[in-house]
Design a protein around this motif. Structure first.
Motif, mmCIF file in Angstrom:
data_model
loop_
_atom_site.group_PDB
_atom_site.id
_atom_site.type_symbol
_atom_site.label_atom_id
_atom_site.label_comp_id
_atom_site.label_asym_id
_atom_site.label_seq_id
_atom_site.Cartn_x
_atom_site.Cartn_y
_atom_site.Cartn_z
ATOM 1 N N MET A 1 0.725 -1.098 -0.055
ATOM 2 C CA MET A 1 0.014 -0.140 -0.123
ATOM 3 C C MET A 1 0.869 1.248 -0.147
ATOM 4 O O MET A 1 1.712 1.436 0.764
ATOM 5 C CB MET A 1 -0.937 -0.079 1.267
ATOM 6 C CG MET A 1 -1.769 1.002 1.335
ATOM 7 S SD MET A 1 -2.797 1.117 2.763
ATOM 8 C CE MET A 1 -2.490 2.537 3.575
ATOM 9 N N GLN A 2 0.325 2.184 -0.883
ATOM 10 C CA GLN A 2 1.469 3.320 -0.948
ATOM 11 C C GLN A 2 0.748 4.339 -0.150
ATOM 12 O O GLN A 2 -0.216 4.550 -0.057
ATOM 13 C CB GLN A 2 1.322 3.885 -2.379
ATOM 14 C CG GLN A 2 2.149 5.038 -2.577
ATOM 15 C CD GLN A 2 2.254 5.462 -4.076
ATOM 16 O OE1 GLN A 2 1.932 4.847 -4.879
ATOM 17 N NE2 GLN A 2 2.653 6.854 -4.287
ATOM 18 N N VAL A 3 1.639 5.191 0.971
ATOM 19 C CA VAL A 3 1.256 6.074 1.820
ATOM 20 C C VAL A 3 1.275 7.365 0.931
ATOM 21 O O VAL A 3 2.452 7.674 0.550
ATOM 22 C CB VAL A 3 2.234 5.878 3.012
ATOM 23 C CG1 VAL A 3 1.689 6.988 4.145
ATOM 24 C CG2 VAL A 3 2.140 4.688 3.552
ATOM 25 N N ASN A 4 0.256 8.151 1.075
ATOM 26 C CA ASN A 4 0.244 9.568 0.774
ATOM 27 C C ASN A 4 -0.501 10.222 1.765
ATOM 28 O O ASN A 4 -0.763 9.937 2.907
ATOM 29 C CB ASN A 4 -0.393 9.545 -0.554
ATOM 30 C CG ASN A 4 -1.905 8.994 -0.645
ATOM 31 O OD1 ASN A 4 -2.580 8.963 0.505
ATOM 32 N ND2 ASN A 4 -2.581 8.869 -1.828
ATOM 33 N N ALA A 5 -0.612 11.608 1.479
ATOM 34 C CA ALA A 5 -1.265 12.530 2.459
ATOM 35 C C ALA A 5 -2.531 12.099 2.755
ATOM 36 O O ALA A 5 -3.160 12.201 4.018
ATOM 37 C CB ALA A 5 -1.360 13.869 1.843
ATOM 38 N N MET A 6 -3.555 11.487 1.886
ATOM 39 C CA MET A 6 -4.719 11.268 2.178
ATOM 40 C C MET A 6 -4.958 10.072 3.014
ATOM 41 O O MET A 6 -5.506 9.953 4.033
ATOM 42 C CB MET A 6 -5.525 10.938 0.890
ATOM 43 C CG MET A 6 -7.056 10.392 1.355
ATOM 44 S SD MET A 6 -7.765 11.683 2.094
ATOM 45 C CE MET A 6 -8.605 12.885 0.585
ATOM 46 N N THR A 7 -3.983 9.249 3.050
ATOM 47 C CA THR A 7 -3.807 7.998 3.983
ATOM 48 C C THR A 7 -3.456 8.515 5.475
ATOM 49 O O THR A 7 -4.052 8.035 6.206
ATOM 50 C CB THR A 7 -2.752 6.898 3.519
ATOM 51 O OG1 THR A 7 -2.970 6.654 2.213
ATOM 52 C CG2 THR A 7 -2.761 5.892 4.459
ATOM 53 N N VAL A 8 -2.622 9.461 5.527
ATOM 54 C CA VAL A 8 -2.054 9.982 6.898
ATOM 55 C C VAL A 8 -3.214 10.928 7.246
ATOM 56 O O VAL A 8 -3.548 10.641 8.527
ATOM 57 C CB VAL A 8 -0.865 11.152 6.521
ATOM 58 C CG1 VAL A 8 -0.405 11.770 7.705
ATOM 59 C CG2 VAL A 8 0.426 10.212 5.936
ATOM 60 N N ILE A 9 -4.207 11.326 6.638
ATOM 61 C CA ILE A 9 -5.297 12.200 7.028
ATOM 62 C C ILE A 9 -6.444 11.185 7.509
ATOM 63 O O ILE A 9 -6.540 11.291 8.679
ATOM 64 C CB ILE A 9 -5.897 13.094 6.337
ATOM 65 C CG1 ILE A 9 -5.016 14.250 5.710
ATOM 66 C CG2 ILE A 9 -7.283 13.637 6.512
ATOM 67 C CD1 ILE A 9 -5.255 15.244 4.492
ATOM 68 N N ILE A 10 -6.391 10.110 6.769
ATOM 69 C CA ILE A 10 -7.616 8.845 7.230
ATOM 70 C C ILE A 10 -6.889 8.468 8.594
ATOM 71 O O ILE A 10 -7.910 8.201 9.650
ATOM 72 C CB ILE A 10 -7.899 7.997 6.319
ATOM 73 C CG1 ILE A 10 -8.541 8.643 5.047
ATOM 74 C CG2 ILE A 10 -8.462 6.805 6.575
ATOM 75 C CD1 ILE A 10 -8.469 7.801 4.017
ATOM 76 N N GLY A 11 -5.616 8.217 8.584
ATOM 77 C CA GLY A 11 -4.888 7.670 9.787
ATOM 78 C C GLY A 11 -5.235 8.498 11.159
ATOM 79 O O GLY A 11 -5.576 8.161 12.349
ATOM 80 N N ALA A 12 -4.914 9.907 10.807
ATOM 81 C CA ALA A 12 -5.435 10.928 11.947
ATOM 82 C C ALA A 12 -6.910 10.829 12.397
ATOM 83 O O ALA A 12 -7.016 10.933 13.574
ATOM 84 C CB ALA A 12 -4.886 12.195 11.457
ATOM 85 N N ILE A 13 -7.719 10.709 11.425
ATOM 86 C CA ILE A 13 -9.212 10.784 11.652
ATOM 87 C C ILE A 13 -9.442 9.421 12.341
ATOM 88 O O ILE A 13 -10.402 9.610 13.606
ATOM 89 C CB ILE A 13 -10.134 11.098 10.238
ATOM 90 C CG1 ILE A 13 -9.820 12.310 10.052
ATOM 91 C CG2 ILE A 13 -11.492 10.632 10.809
ATOM 92 C CD1 ILE A 13 -10.503 12.624 8.557
ATOM 93 N N ILE A 14 -8.929 8.051 12.249
ATOM 94 C CA ILE A 14 -9.297 7.152 12.990
ATOM 95 C C ILE A 14 -8.736 7.296 14.329
ATOM 96 O O ILE A 14 -9.215 6.843 15.207
ATOM 97 C CB ILE A 14 -8.622 5.935 12.074
ATOM 98 C CG1 ILE A 14 -9.505 5.651 10.875
ATOM 99 C CG2 ILE A 14 -8.623 4.598 12.849
ATOM 100 C CD1 ILE A 14 -8.677 4.682 9.966
ATOM 101 N N GLY A 15 -7.487 7.882 14.572
ATOM 102 C CA GLY A 15 -6.534 8.040 15.811
ATOM 103 C C GLY A 15 -7.505 8.918 16.728
ATOM 104 O O GLY A 15 -7.753 8.471 17.706
ATOM 105 N N LEU A 16 -8.242 9.833 16.026
ATOM 106 C CA LEU A 16 -9.129 10.698 16.845
ATOM 107 C C LEU A 16 -10.237 10.119 17.356
ATOM 108 O O LEU A 16 -10.439 10.144 18.512
ATOM 109 C CB LEU A 16 -9.435 11.849 15.986
ATOM 110 C CG LEU A 16 -10.560 12.637 16.524
ATOM 111 C CD1 LEU A 16 -9.846 13.758 17.497
ATOM 112 C CD2 LEU A 16 -11.173 13.690 15.242
ATOM 113 N N GLY A 17 -10.709 9.170 16.447
ATOM 114 C CA GLY A 17 -12.094 8.651 16.787
ATOM 115 C C GLY A 17 -11.519 7.245 18.062
ATOM 116 O O GLY A 17 -12.374 7.209 19.074
#
Length: 123
Positions: free
Chosen positions: A1-17
């Motif tokens: 899986m290639q990591v890009n800015a959208m993946t980081v943003i989704i990870g941050a949202i998941i971490g927040l939740g």
């Protein structure tokens, strides 16, 4: 899986939740999201610099980045000082809510370290 800015943003949202649900406090979830976002974007920037030759910028651009970052930190610290002064003197509250200060400082760091260099280099 290639990591890009959208993946980081989704990870941050998941971490927040996840952290908000586990602790029941929004500020810890927000702090986790800011840490994930900051570390992820910094890692992406380092990987991007390794893969391609960076464009040489004029010294004026680097000076503008330093000057603008310093201005943002100065202005944000002035706002923080005014807030603390108003809360202490006018409202007679002695307690400072740490969660609001963490959110404020997190946003300030994101603006100064990521948005200002991005805007200054694109000009």
């Amino acid at each position: 899986m290639q990591v890009n800015a959208m993946t980081v943003i989704i990870g941050a949202i998941i971490g927040l939740g996840v952290i908000t649900l586990l602790t029941g406090q929004f500020q810890w979830g927000f702090l986790t999201a800011v840490l994930i976002l900051t570390a992820g974007l910094k890692w992406l920037r380092i990987e991007k610099q390794k893969t391609k030759v960076e464009i040489e910028y004029d010294e004026r651009i680097n000076d503008n980045i330093k000057q603008t970052s310093l201005q943002i930190f100065s202005f944000s610290n002035l706002l923080l000082f005014i807030y603390l002064l108003v809360v202490h003197q006018l409202l007679n509250k002695r307690m400072i809510q740490v969660d609001y200060l963490m959110i404020y400082l997190g946003i300030t760091f994101l603006i100064a370290f990521y948005l200002v260099p991005l805007i200054a280099r694109k000009r």
